[in-house]
Design an enzyme around this catalytic site. Sequence first.
Site, PDB file in Angstrom:
ATOM      1  N   GLU A  53       0.790  -1.226   0.000  1.00 12.60           N
ATOM      2  CA  GLU A  53       0.000   0.000   0.000  1.00 12.60           C
ATOM      3  C   GLU A  53       0.830   1.288   0.000  1.00 12.60           C
ATOM      4  O   GLU A  53       0.737   2.114   0.918  1.00 12.60           O
ATOM      5  CB  GLU A  53      -0.950   0.031   1.199  1.00 12.60           C
ATOM      6  CG  GLU A  53      -1.988  -1.072   1.199  1.00 12.60           C
ATOM      7  CD  GLU A  53      -2.967  -0.961   2.345  1.00 12.60           C
ATOM      8  OE1 GLU A  53      -4.045  -1.581   2.261  1.00 12.60           O
ATOM      9  OE2 GLU A  53      -2.667  -0.259   3.337  1.00 12.60           O
ATOM     10  N   GLU A  92      -5.351  -8.426   0.975  1.00  7.98           N
ATOM     11  CA  GLU A  92      -6.079  -8.045   2.193  1.00  7.98           C
ATOM     12  C   GLU A  92      -7.536  -7.818   1.835  1.00  7.98           C
ATOM     13  O   GLU A  92      -7.854  -7.200   0.818  1.00  7.98           O
ATOM     14  CB  GLU A  92      -5.542  -6.740   2.817  1.00  7.98           C
ATOM     15  CG  GLU A  92      -4.205  -6.846   3.499  1.00  7.98           C
ATOM     16  CD  GLU A  92      -3.802  -5.533   4.174  1.00  7.98           C
ATOM     17  OE1 GLU A  92      -4.706  -4.727   4.525  1.00  7.98           O
ATOM     18  OE2 GLU A  92      -2.592  -5.310   4.327  1.00  7.98           O
TER      19      GLU A  92
END
Length: 454
Positions: free
Chosen positions: A164, A372
């Site tokens: 991320e 995720e």
Amino acid sequence: MSFPADFLWGAATAAYQVEGAWNEDGKAPSIWDEFVRIPGKTFEGTTGDIAADHYHRYKEDVQLMAEMGLKSYRFSISWPRVLPEGDGAVNEQGIEFYSNLINELLTNDIIPFVTLYHWDLPQALQDEFGGWESRQCIDAFETFARLCFERFGDRVHHWITFNEPIIFQTFGYATEAHPPAKRDPFLLYQVSHYVNLAHARAVLAYREMGNKGEIGLTHVSQPCYAYTNSDEDKEATWWAESFGFHWYYDPILKGEYPAEYRKAIEAQYGKLDITDDDLSLLKSARSDFIGINYYQPARIAANNQQAERTADRESNTSAAGTPSFCGRYRTVLDTDQFEYTRWNWEICPDALHDAMKRIHARYGDIPIYITENGLGDEDLVVNDEILDEPRIDYIRRHLFACQQAIEEGIKLKGYYAWSWIDLLSWLNGYKKQYGFVYVDRDNKLKRIKKQSYL
């Protein structure tokens, strides 16, 4: 539901959020170890000093994974645990911990999926040259990556370079909410480029070293939808999609930056240090897969209210109803039309399906892992049982979206729930729970299986 036989079913964590042992056995501080000590930055001043104590309890945790039937475990390596100064002497005790963890997983037929960077930059590098603001950090990251490939590559065949980037860059350099707590959008974009170069160098090093496996990067996936059909909201959505999707995915999967958006941001913030050699490097280091972390879509409207993004914790939780750092758009919270979590994250499995379709349409037949996906909640406790039916429902609904994508020919290769165990949820401390396993913080961190585990 049916999935391919080789589909990887797993759950994920990150070193700072789960390990604890923040200053033990030769580990040096990361930027998060320093940041959480700034008053007001985290919920109730919580830190990752102990976290879930996975460092000392990894054998117990792996046994729980095996009992649950987990096929794979995604975890990150703490850079300052293995290289305390960032690129100097190796801390063999840190290497030993990860080697033992990997061996324990393999003994229990659990496939390790390793993330190199989940935000915990060595504080030494931040102090020495400003961390990711310097090209020197690219060299340091390659040193770290090569060390990990050398010591663990014989047993680990699935690697993620960065987790991320948009989060640690936006919150770290544009809103002051993550370390190094700066507010300079130019730095956000410059750092994003240097991180892309570090990723590329690691990919090339991995292949040059003859490793047998795959390597990629994990990005946030947050499809943007115009809140209304107005021209203003459509333009705002272009800005949001260009930043959150194209600016981050294009360099990794196409080896270039979106030209129109780059021109616009350089006109606003200044010319970026991006050379022709840099772009050649990006072109030469195509990823084997892309990882996506999906939690919610974004309903985008023009920021007609001229609201500004502040640096306080509550304004930086990714909740709907927040203005962008650049002031050009805002996300919309509309509880009449959409379903939300307690933290005002929209629940929308259809957008996960759409996210994969968008990736396929723009970048071709790239394999995808969902690295995720999960529900952050305050789980219900009844007679010492952890009843998290909403999490079960959330995951089930998102798996239907995964199945639909596979049936349409998208190369989805695995699904990793976030998270394996309740852990430090960054700014939210331990209040926001994601795990299949509850950690009783009032009873020596006792592990308790939740309803979703069973």
